[in-house]
Design a protein around this motif. Structure first.
Motif, mmCIF file in Angstrom:
data_model
loop_
_atom_site.group_PDB
_atom_site.id
_atom_site.type_symbol
_atom_site.label_atom_id
_atom_site.label_comp_id
_atom_site.label_asym_id
_atom_site.label_seq_id
_atom_site.Cartn_x
_atom_site.Cartn_y
_atom_site.Cartn_z
ATOM 1 N N LEU A 60 9.885 6.315 -14.804
ATOM 2 C CA LEU A 60 10.750 5.225 -14.326
ATOM 3 C C LEU A 60 10.777 5.158 -12.807
ATOM 4 C CD1 LEU A 60 13.949 5.175 -16.580
ATOM 5 C CD2 LEU A 60 12.437 3.261 -16.065
ATOM 6 N N VAL A 61 10.866 6.309 -12.182
ATOM 7 C CA VAL A 61 10.873 6.370 -10.722
ATOM 8 C C VAL A 61 9.595 5.752 -10.169
ATOM 9 C CG1 VAL A 61 10.658 7.973 -8.775
ATOM 10 C CG2 VAL A 61 12.433 8.323 -10.493
ATOM 11 N N SER A 62 8.469 6.058 -10.798
ATOM 12 C CA SER A 62 7.182 5.525 -10.362
ATOM 13 C C SER A 62 7.139 4.007 -10.506
ATOM 14 C CB SER A 62 6.056 6.176 -11.182
ATOM 15 O OG SER A 62 4.800 5.695 -10.770
ATOM 16 N N VAL A 63 7.574 3.509 -11.653
ATOM 17 C CA VAL A 63 7.557 2.061 -11.909
ATOM 18 C C VAL A 63 8.534 1.336 -10.980
ATOM 19 C CG1 VAL A 63 8.148 0.285 -13.606
ATOM 20 C CG2 VAL A 63 6.762 2.243 -14.280
ATOM 21 N N ASN A 64 9.742 1.904 -10.830
ATOM 22 C CA ASN A 64 10.760 1.237 -10.020
ATOM 23 C C ASN A 64 10.386 1.160 -8.545
ATOM 24 O OD1 ASN A 64 12.391 0.749 -12.225
ATOM 25 N ND2 ASN A 64 13.595 2.614 -11.963
ATOM 26 N N ALA A 65 9.602 2.138 -8.080
ATOM 27 C CA ALA A 65 9.160 2.099 -6.679
ATOM 28 C C ALA A 65 8.323 0.849 -6.427
ATOM 29 C CB ALA A 65 8.351 3.353 -6.348
ATOM 30 N N TYR A 66 7.380 0.577 -7.326
ATOM 31 C CA TYR A 66 6.550 -0.616 -7.154
ATOM 32 C C TYR A 66 7.351 -1.887 -7.401
ATOM 33 C CZ TYR A 66 2.542 -3.761 -7.462
ATOM 34 O OH TYR A 66 1.649 -4.792 -7.251
ATOM 35 N N GLN A 67 8.314 -1.818 -8.340
ATOM 36 C CA GLN A 67 9.139 -2.997 -8.616
ATOM 37 C C GLN A 67 9.992 -3.383 -7.410
ATOM 38 O OE1 GLN A 67 13.023 -3.738 -11.137
ATOM 39 N NE2 GLN A 67 11.310 -3.418 -12.542
ATOM 40 N N ARG A 68 10.465 -2.379 -6.651
ATOM 41 C CA ARG A 68 11.282 -2.687 -5.470
ATOM 42 C C ARG A 68 10.467 -3.457 -4.437
ATOM 43 N NH1 ARG A 68 14.333 1.856 -6.886
ATOM 44 N NH2 ARG A 68 12.801 3.358 -6.152
ATOM 45 N N TYR A 69 9.177 -3.126 -4.324
ATOM 46 C CA TYR A 69 8.320 -3.910 -3.431
ATOM 47 C C TYR A 69 8.175 -5.335 -3.952
ATOM 48 C CZ TYR A 69 4.050 -6.243 -2.111
ATOM 49 O OH TYR A 69 3.156 -7.211 -1.730
ATOM 50 N N LEU A 70 7.873 -5.480 -5.222
ATOM 51 C CA LEU A 70 7.641 -6.814 -5.785
ATOM 52 C C LEU A 70 8.879 -7.704 -5.632
ATOM 53 C CD1 LEU A 70 5.762 -5.873 -9.083
ATOM 54 C CD2 LEU A 70 4.782 -7.017 -7.094
ATOM 55 N N THR A 71 10.054 -7.120 -5.841
ATOM 56 C CA THR A 71 11.287 -7.910 -5.805
ATOM 57 C C THR A 71 11.482 -8.614 -4.474
ATOM 58 O OG1 THR A 71 12.353 -6.427 -7.395
ATOM 59 C CG2 THR A 71 13.795 -7.811 -6.054
ATOM 60 N N VAL A 72 11.211 -7.921 -3.372
ATOM 61 C CA VAL A 72 11.474 -8.509 -2.059
ATOM 62 C C VAL A 72 10.414 -9.520 -1.647
ATOM 63 C CG1 VAL A 72 12.744 -6.492 -1.304
ATOM 64 C CG2 VAL A 72 10.309 -6.646 -0.802
ATOM 65 N N THR A 73 9.342 -9.677 -2.442
ATOM 66 C CA THR A 73 8.339 -10.699 -2.121
ATOM 67 C C THR A 73 8.679 -12.042 -2.757
ATOM 68 O OG1 THR A 73 6.925 -10.104 -4.013
ATOM 69 C CG2 THR A 73 6.535 -8.956 -1.935
ATOM 70 N N TYR A 74 9.618 -12.052 -3.695
ATOM 71 C CA TYR A 74 10.065 -13.308 -4.316
ATOM 72 C C TYR A 74 11.165 -13.900 -3.435
ATOM 73 C CZ TYR A 74 7.554 -12.342 -8.686
ATOM 74 O OH TYR A 74 6.580 -12.117 -9.631
ATOM 75 N N ARG A 75 10.772 -14.721 -2.482
ATOM 76 C CA ARG A 75 11.735 -15.177 -1.491
ATOM 77 C C ARG A 75 11.740 -16.684 -1.255
ATOM 78 N NH1 ARG A 75 14.145 -11.740 -2.891
ATOM 79 N NH2 ARG A 75 14.800 -9.838 -1.852
ATOM 80 N N SER A 76 10.779 -17.431 -1.760
ATOM 81 C CA SER A 76 10.799 -18.881 -1.613
ATOM 82 C C SER A 76 11.518 -19.503 -2.803
ATOM 83 C CB SER A 76 9.370 -19.430 -1.544
ATOM 84 O OG SER A 76 8.707 -19.244 -2.778
ATOM 85 N N ALA A 77 11.861 -20.800 -2.683
ATOM 86 C CA ALA A 77 12.547 -21.477 -3.779
ATOM 87 C C ALA A 77 11.697 -21.449 -5.045
ATOM 88 C CB ALA A 77 12.867 -22.917 -3.375
ATOM 89 N N SER A 122 0.830 -1.208 0.000
ATOM 90 C CA SER A 122 0.000 0.000 0.000
ATOM 91 C C SER A 122 0.862 1.255 0.000
ATOM 92 C CB SER A 122 -0.926 -0.002 1.226
ATOM 93 O OG SER A 122 -0.197 0.184 2.432
ATOM 94 N N PHE A 123 1.947 1.234 0.765
ATOM 95 C CA PHE A 123 2.832 2.398 0.846
ATOM 96 C C PHE A 123 3.558 2.622 -0.481
ATOM 97 C CE2 PHE A 123 6.932 4.384 1.741
ATOM 98 C CZ PHE A 123 6.538 5.494 2.472
ATOM 99 N N MET A 124 4.073 1.561 -1.077
ATOM 100 C CA MET A 124 4.842 1.711 -2.304
ATOM 101 C C MET A 124 3.953 2.085 -3.484
ATOM 102 S SD MET A 124 7.847 1.426 -1.206
ATOM 103 C CE MET A 124 8.785 1.382 -2.724
ATOM 104 N N ILE A 125 2.712 1.617 -3.485
ATOM 105 C CA ILE A 125 1.774 2.051 -4.525
ATOM 106 C C ILE A 125 1.507 3.548 -4.379
ATOM 107 C CG2 ILE A 125 -0.629 1.910 -5.288
ATOM 108 C CD1 ILE A 125 -0.528 -1.078 -4.788
ATOM 109 N N ALA A 126 1.345 3.997 -3.129
ATOM 110 C CA ALA A 126 1.127 5.423 -2.878
ATOM 111 C C ALA A 126 2.324 6.237 -3.357
ATOM 112 C CB ALA A 126 0.873 5.667 -1.393
ATOM 113 N N VAL A 127 3.546 5.744 -3.101
ATOM 114 C CA VAL A 127 4.759 6.435 -3.561
ATOM 115 C C VAL A 127 4.778 6.491 -5.084
ATOM 116 C CG1 VAL A 127 7.273 6.266 -3.694
ATOM 117 C CG2 VAL A 127 6.125 5.878 -1.513
#
Length: 420
Positions: free
Chosen positions: A134-151, A95-100
């Motif tokens: 790009l700044v807008s897209v990368n903000a949401y991408q940074r959130y998505l990246t850290v959710t990929y954490r299982s094998a 929610s925070f990163m979407i707002a950003v």
């Protein structure tokens, strides 16, 4: 060697090998494309884009360390078996990163309108608009990246990297045909397409849910990690500052191929860091035994040692031939490139140091950053100031010495953190 073979025999680490391989291939493709683009775009136009792109470096401050906090807490909570709380943290962070992202999108529109009314150079306006998007897209991408954490999610992310290569190749002709404006379109559409793929394949599909308390928790955890990472990045620029002080802009320009070697060296540690940092957090959450992290730290450095040896061998024996034949104006940088390749031996610091953040040993982390800031400046400065020879070669020796000292210091601090 047997230790490493056994290490890679585990199923979750085979997923890591797949993830690492796809990441490295994607990075190498991006590097080759970057070389092609340099030949297609005029230096003046490329200068406009590179100058505007610097703005992206300052944006993460506004994210309050939220992605960094989630990067630590999500796998840790999964390891403890508290999946529900981990998902709640993810929902709050989303929610925070979407707002950003929305905030930057609106700001981009407003700034573009203002620049149009002031009749700025169209190339500058287009560049500013592209950077803002790009700044807008990368903000949401940074959130998505850290959710990929299982094998399983690492395997999914590996496939996405391969799809990204396809997007890069498909869009590359736009740069050739449209030059500067094609570069802007390419620079935005590639990360935008990759972010969309990540969104539709995201492992946590629950809706975003704002929670101020959880966001504060993530910020308290993430801000120190972000700050230390930021200052470590600043420290890496000190050798160029020393070169600028002693040799001017020409010395810095001649050091460009040496920096390219540095980029290649950090590519593998970057991939390993993305994989092993969540693994360390998960393991600590599952066992609550810091000493369990030590075998991972040892194995990380053994893996990098195995990869570094052929790389160093290749640089030492191919650089004189390639640079001498195709880039004769950079011949003076050949010894520096060879010496700089030895830094690969000590690049395990970039990955294993993450255990400090896993253990939340922030005092030791701050101390390490302080030493790093000092050594990154002092070692190249002393080498250039007190020794005779080629400035580029002396600078490379200074960086190598600083990396060796930091490598030893990192092990010392890690032992302190784990035993504590």
């Amino acid at each position: 060697m047997l230790r490493v073979a056994k290490f890679f025999g585990k199923p979750e680490l085979r997923a890591g090998v797949l993830f690492g391989s796809s990441s490295l291939v994607s990075g190498l493709v991006a590097m080759v494309i970057g070389i092609l683009i340099i030949g297609w775009i005029s230096p003046s136009e490329l200068g406009i884009w590179q100058s505007l792109s610097i703005l992206q470096l300052y944006v993460p401050f506004l994210e309050m360390g939220i992605p960094n906090g989630l990067n630590r807490e999500l796998p840790y909570l999964y390891g403890k078996g508290d999946t529900n709380k981990g998902v709640q943290y993810a929902q709050a962070a989303q929610s925070f990163m979407i707002a950003v992202a929305v905030l930057f999108f609106i700001a981009t529109i407003l700034v573009t309108i203002v620049l149009l009314s002031m009749r700025y150079d169209p190339k500058v306006i287009a560049g500013v608009c592209t950077v803002g998007l790009l700044v807008s897209v990368n903000a949401y991408q940074r959130y998505l990246t850290v959710t990929y954490r299982s094998a399983q999610s690492f395997i999914s992310l590996s496939r996405l990297y391969l799809y990204q290569i396809g997007i890069q190749i498909f869009l590359l002709p736009a740069v050739w045909y449209e030059r500067y404006y094609g570069l802007l379109a390419y620079s935005f559409l590639v990360p935008f397409g990759f972010t969309m793929l990540m969104h539709f394949s995201r492992p946590i599909k629950e809706r975003p849910l704002f929670n101020l308390k959880l966001l504060k928790d993530l910020s308290v955890i993430g801000l120190p990690v972000f700050a230390m990472g930021y200052f470590r990045g600043v420290a890496n620029s000190f050798n160029r500052i020393v070169l600028l002080m002693k040799g001017g802009t020409m010395a810095v320009g001649l050091f460009t191929p040496v920096n390219a070697i540095g980029t290649l060296i950090t590519m593998l540690p970057g991939v390993l860091g993305n994989f092993f940092f969540p693994k360390m957090n998960y393991l600590l959450g599952a066992t609550d035994e810091p000493k369990k992290l030590w075998p991972i730290i040892i194995n990380i450095n053994l893996i990098i040692l195995l990869f570094s040896l052929p790389f160093i061998f290749g640089v030492w024996f191919t650089t004189p031939i390639l640079v001498g034949k195709y880039f004769a104006e950079y011949k003076s940088a050949i010894p520096a490139m060879q010496i700089f390749s030895l830094n690969f031996l000590f690049s395990g610091t970039l990955v294993s140091h993450n255990a400090i953040y896993t253990l939340k040993a922030y005092t030791l982390g701050y101390a390490f950053v302080g030493f790093e800031l000092a050594l990154r400046f002092i070692c190249p400065y002393l080498a250039i100031h007190f020794l005779d020879g080629n400035l580029l070669t002396l600078s490379a020796y200074g960086v190598l010495l600083s990396n060796f000292l930091l490598f030893c210091l990192n092990f010392f601090f890690l032992r302190m953190a784990i035993n504590k």
